[in-house]
Design a protein around this motif. Structure first.
Motif, PDB file in Angstrom:
ATOM      1  N   ILE A 171       0.864  -1.169   0.000  1.00 29.02           N
ATOM      2  CA  ILE A 171       0.000   0.000   0.000  1.00 29.02           C
ATOM      3  C   ILE A 171       0.905   1.226   0.000  1.00 29.02           C
ATOM      4  O   ILE A 171       1.907   1.255   0.703  1.00 29.02           O
ATOM      5  CB  ILE A 171      -0.973   0.002   1.202  1.00 29.02           C
ATOM      6  N   VAL A 172       0.557   2.177  -0.853  1.00 32.34           N
ATOM      7  CA  VAL A 172       1.350   3.399  -0.953  1.00 32.34           C
ATOM      8  C   VAL A 172       0.437   4.581  -0.626  1.00 32.34           C
ATOM      9  O   VAL A 172      -0.588   4.780  -1.270  1.00 32.34           O
ATOM     10  CB  VAL A 172       1.944   3.578  -2.373  1.00 32.34           C
ATOM     11  N   PHE A 173       0.829   5.324   0.402  1.00 35.69           N
ATOM     12  CA  PHE A 173       0.144   6.539   0.817  1.00 35.69           C
ATOM     13  C   PHE A 173       1.074   7.681   0.426  1.00 35.69           C
ATOM     14  O   PHE A 173       2.169   7.814   0.977  1.00 35.69           O
ATOM     15  CB  PHE A 173      -0.092   6.491   2.337  1.00 35.69           C
ATOM     16  N   ALA A 174       0.677   8.462  -0.579  1.00 37.73           N
ATOM     17  CA  ALA A 174       1.529   9.527  -1.119  1.00 37.73           C
ATOM     18  C   ALA A 174       0.813  10.869  -0.999  1.00 37.73           C
ATOM     19  O   ALA A 174       0.143  11.321  -1.929  1.00 37.73           O
ATOM     20  CB  ALA A 174       1.879   9.229  -2.569  1.00 37.73           C
ATOM     21  N   PRO A 175       0.948  11.523   0.148  1.00 37.24           N
ATOM     22  CA  PRO A 175       0.313  12.830   0.327  1.00 37.24           C
ATOM     23  C   PRO A 175       0.978  13.889  -0.548  1.00 37.24           C
ATOM     24  O   PRO A 175       2.186  13.851  -0.777  1.00 37.24           O
ATOM     25  CB  PRO A 175       0.527  13.158   1.804  1.00 37.24           C
ATOM     26  N   ASP A 176       0.173  14.827  -1.020  1.00 36.20           N
ATOM     27  CA  ASP A 176       0.707  15.959  -1.783  1.00 36.20           C
ATOM     28  C   ASP A 176       1.326  16.973  -0.828  1.00 36.20           C
ATOM     29  O   ASP A 176       0.910  17.096   0.323  1.00 36.20           O
ATOM     30  CB  ASP A 176      -0.411  16.673  -2.552  1.00 36.20           C
ATOM     31  N   LYS A 177       2.295  17.722  -1.339  1.00 36.40           N
ATOM     32  CA  LYS A 177       2.786  18.882  -0.600  1.00 36.40           C
ATOM     33  C   LYS A 177       1.683  19.929  -0.620  1.00 36.40           C
ATOM     34  O   LYS A 177       0.858  19.971  -1.541  1.00 36.40           O
ATOM     35  CB  LYS A 177       4.044  19.446  -1.264  1.00 36.40           C
ATOM     36  N   GLU A 178       1.657  20.770   0.374  1.00 34.60           N
ATOM     37  CA  GLU A 178       0.634  21.812   0.481  1.00 34.60           C
ATOM     38  C   GLU A 178       0.734  22.800  -0.684  1.00 34.60           C
ATOM     39  O   GLU A 178       1.823  23.258  -1.027  1.00 34.60           O
ATOM     40  CB  GLU A 178       0.818  22.555   1.813  1.00 34.60           C
ATOM     41  N   GLY A 179      -0.414  23.094  -1.296  1.00 34.95           N
ATOM     42  CA  GLY A 179      -0.499  24.139  -2.304  1.00 34.95           C
ATOM     43  C   GLY A 179       0.032  23.803  -3.687  1.00 34.95           C
ATOM     44  O   GLY A 179       0.206  24.698  -4.503  1.00 34.95           O
ATOM     45  N   VAL A 180       0.281  22.524  -3.974  1.00 39.39           N
ATOM     46  CA  VAL A 180       0.803  22.162  -5.295  1.00 39.39           C
ATOM     47  C   VAL A 180      -0.331  22.000  -6.306  1.00 39.39           C
ATOM     48  O   VAL A 180      -1.483  21.782  -5.945  1.00 39.39           O
ATOM     49  CB  VAL A 180       1.643  20.861  -5.246  1.00 39.39           C
ATOM     50  N   ASP A 181       0.013  22.101  -7.587  1.00 37.55           N
ATOM     51  CA  ASP A 181      -0.947  21.940  -8.677  1.00 37.55           C
ATOM     52  C   ASP A 181      -0.562  20.705  -9.486  1.00 37.55           C
ATOM     53  O   ASP A 181       0.441  20.697 -10.186  1.00 37.55           O
ATOM     54  CB  ASP A 181      -0.944  23.182  -9.569  1.00 37.55           C
ATOM     55  N   ARG A 182      -1.378  19.649  -9.395  1.00 35.69           N
ATOM     56  CA  ARG A 182      -1.124  18.400 -10.102  1.00 35.69           C
ATOM     57  C   ARG A 182      -1.390  18.494 -11.607  1.00 35.69           C
ATOM     58  O   ARG A 182      -0.843  17.729 -12.377  1.00 35.69           O
ATOM     59  CB  ARG A 182      -2.073  17.315  -9.587  1.00 35.69           C
ATOM     60  N   GLN A 183      -2.301  19.373 -11.991  1.00 30.59           N
ATOM     61  CA  GLN A 183      -2.824  19.389 -13.361  1.00 30.59           C
ATOM     62  C   GLN A 183      -1.761  19.343 -14.466  1.00 30.59           C
ATOM     63  O   GLN A 183      -1.921  18.585 -15.406  1.00 30.59           O
ATOM     64  CB  GLN A 183      -3.757  20.573 -13.569  1.00 30.59           C
ATOM     65  N   PRO A 184      -0.692  20.128 -14.406  1.00 32.91           N
ATOM     66  CA  PRO A 184       0.280  20.084 -15.504  1.00 32.91           C
ATOM     67  C   PRO A 184       0.949  18.715 -15.673  1.00 32.91           C
ATOM     68  O   PRO A 184       1.428  18.389 -16.749  1.00 32.91           O
ATOM     69  CB  PRO A 184       1.324  21.135 -15.116  1.00 32.91           C
ATOM     70  N   PHE A 185       0.958  17.913 -14.619  1.00 32.61           N
ATOM     71  CA  PHE A 185       1.657  16.632 -14.631  1.00 32.61           C
ATOM     72  C   PHE A 185       0.705  15.438 -14.781  1.00 32.61           C
ATOM     73  O   PHE A 185       1.148  14.310 -14.951  1.00 32.61           O
ATOM     74  CB  PHE A 185       2.465  16.480 -13.341  1.00 32.61           C
ATOM     75  N   ARG A 186      -0.586  15.696 -14.718  1.00 31.62           N
ATOM     76  CA  ARG A 186      -1.593  14.628 -14.728  1.00 31.62           C
ATOM     77  C   ARG A 186      -1.536  13.734 -15.964  1.00 31.62           C
ATOM     78  O   ARG A 186      -1.585  12.507 -15.822  1.00 31.62           O
ATOM     79  CB  ARG A 186      -2.987  15.236 -14.548  1.00 31.62           C
ATOM     80  N   PRO A 187      -1.425  14.269 -17.199  1.00 35.52           N
ATOM     81  CA  PRO A 187      -1.404  13.369 -18.365  1.00 35.52           C
ATOM     82  C   PRO A 187      -0.258  12.354 -18.319  1.00 35.52           C
ATOM     83  O   PRO A 187      -0.467  11.162 -18.586  1.00 35.52           O
ATOM     84  CB  PRO A 187      -1.264  14.315 -19.554  1.00 35.52           C
ATOM     85  N   GLU A 188       0.933  12.814 -17.957  1.00 34.89           N
ATOM     86  CA  GLU A 188       2.071  11.892 -17.879  1.00 34.89           C
ATOM     87  C   GLU A 188       1.862  10.864 -16.769  1.00 34.89           C
ATOM     88  O   GLU A 188       2.152   9.672 -16.936  1.00 34.89           O
ATOM     89  CB  GLU A 188       3.369  12.666 -17.645  1.00 34.89           C
ATOM     90  N   HIS A 189       1.355  11.316 -15.640  1.00 30.06           N
ATOM     91  CA  HIS A 189       1.089  10.419 -14.512  1.00 30.06           C
ATOM     92  C   HIS A 189       0.071   9.351 -14.912  1.00 30.06           C
ATOM     93  O   HIS A 189       0.291   8.154 -14.690  1.00 30.06           O
ATOM     94  CB  HIS A 189       0.579  11.229 -13.318  1.00 30.06           C
ATOM     95  N   LEU A 190      -1.029   9.771 -15.513  1.00 26.56           N
ATOM     96  CA  LEU A 190      -2.084   8.815 -15.890  1.00 26.56           C
ATOM     97  C   LEU A 190      -1.610   7.814 -16.939  1.00 26.56           C
ATOM     98  O   LEU A 190      -1.968   6.637 -16.873  1.00 26.56           O
ATOM     99  CB  LEU A 190      -3.324   9.559 -16.386  1.00 26.56           C
ATOM    100  N   GLN A 191      -0.822   8.253 -17.890  1.00 33.14           N
ATOM    101  CA  GLN A 191      -0.299   7.341 -18.909  1.00 33.14           C
ATOM    102  C   GLN A 191       0.514   6.226 -18.256  1.00 33.14           C
ATOM    103  O   GLN A 191       0.349   5.051 -18.565  1.00 33.14           O
ATOM    104  CB  GLN A 191       0.556   8.092 -19.924  1.00 33.14           C
TER     105      GLN A 191
END
Length: 112
Positions: free
Chosen positions: A11-31
């Motif tokens: 199980i991997v629990f990967a919290p985001d850093k506060e105030g970050v924007d995932r959107q620019p990286f989402r396509p690469e992550h999802l692929q």
């Protein structure tokens, strides 16, 4: 004697850093995630949201939770550290948790 590699669930629990924007990286992550799912490495996964997201109608993403199958903790850590969310500073490496996970009901085939 079998030469087959024993795979374990993590199980991997990967919290985001506060105030970050995932959107620019989402396509690469999802692929990449879809490729891992297609090969059976990624069993389950999704985004974590704040509790207020349930009542406000606006999802505030705060991290990821996934179940990954791998040979070792090190192998799974490498998968996570190679992800664009980790490399780009979206996930907080100080709060990252990767632990062995034993599947229970209903996946383990145990019925009441």
């Amino acid at each position: 004697m079998s030469d087959a590699v024993k795979l374990h669930n993590f199980i991997v629990f990967a919290p985001d850093k506060e105030g970050v924007d995932r959107q620019p990286f989402r396509p690469e992550h999802l692929q990449r995630i879809l490729e891992f799912h297609a090969t059976g490495v990624l069993k389950y996964g999704g985004m974590m949201t704040t509790p207020e997201s349930i009542t406000s109608g606006e999802e505030k993403l705060i991290g990821s939770l996934v179940i990954i199958q791998g040979e070792s903790l090190g192998a799974v850590r490498k998968i996570i550290e190679d992800d664009v969310y980790y490399r780009s500073g979206i996930w907080d490496p100080e709060r990252l948790v990767i632990l062995p996970f034993v599947l229970g009901l209903p996946w383990a085939g145990i019925h009441d």
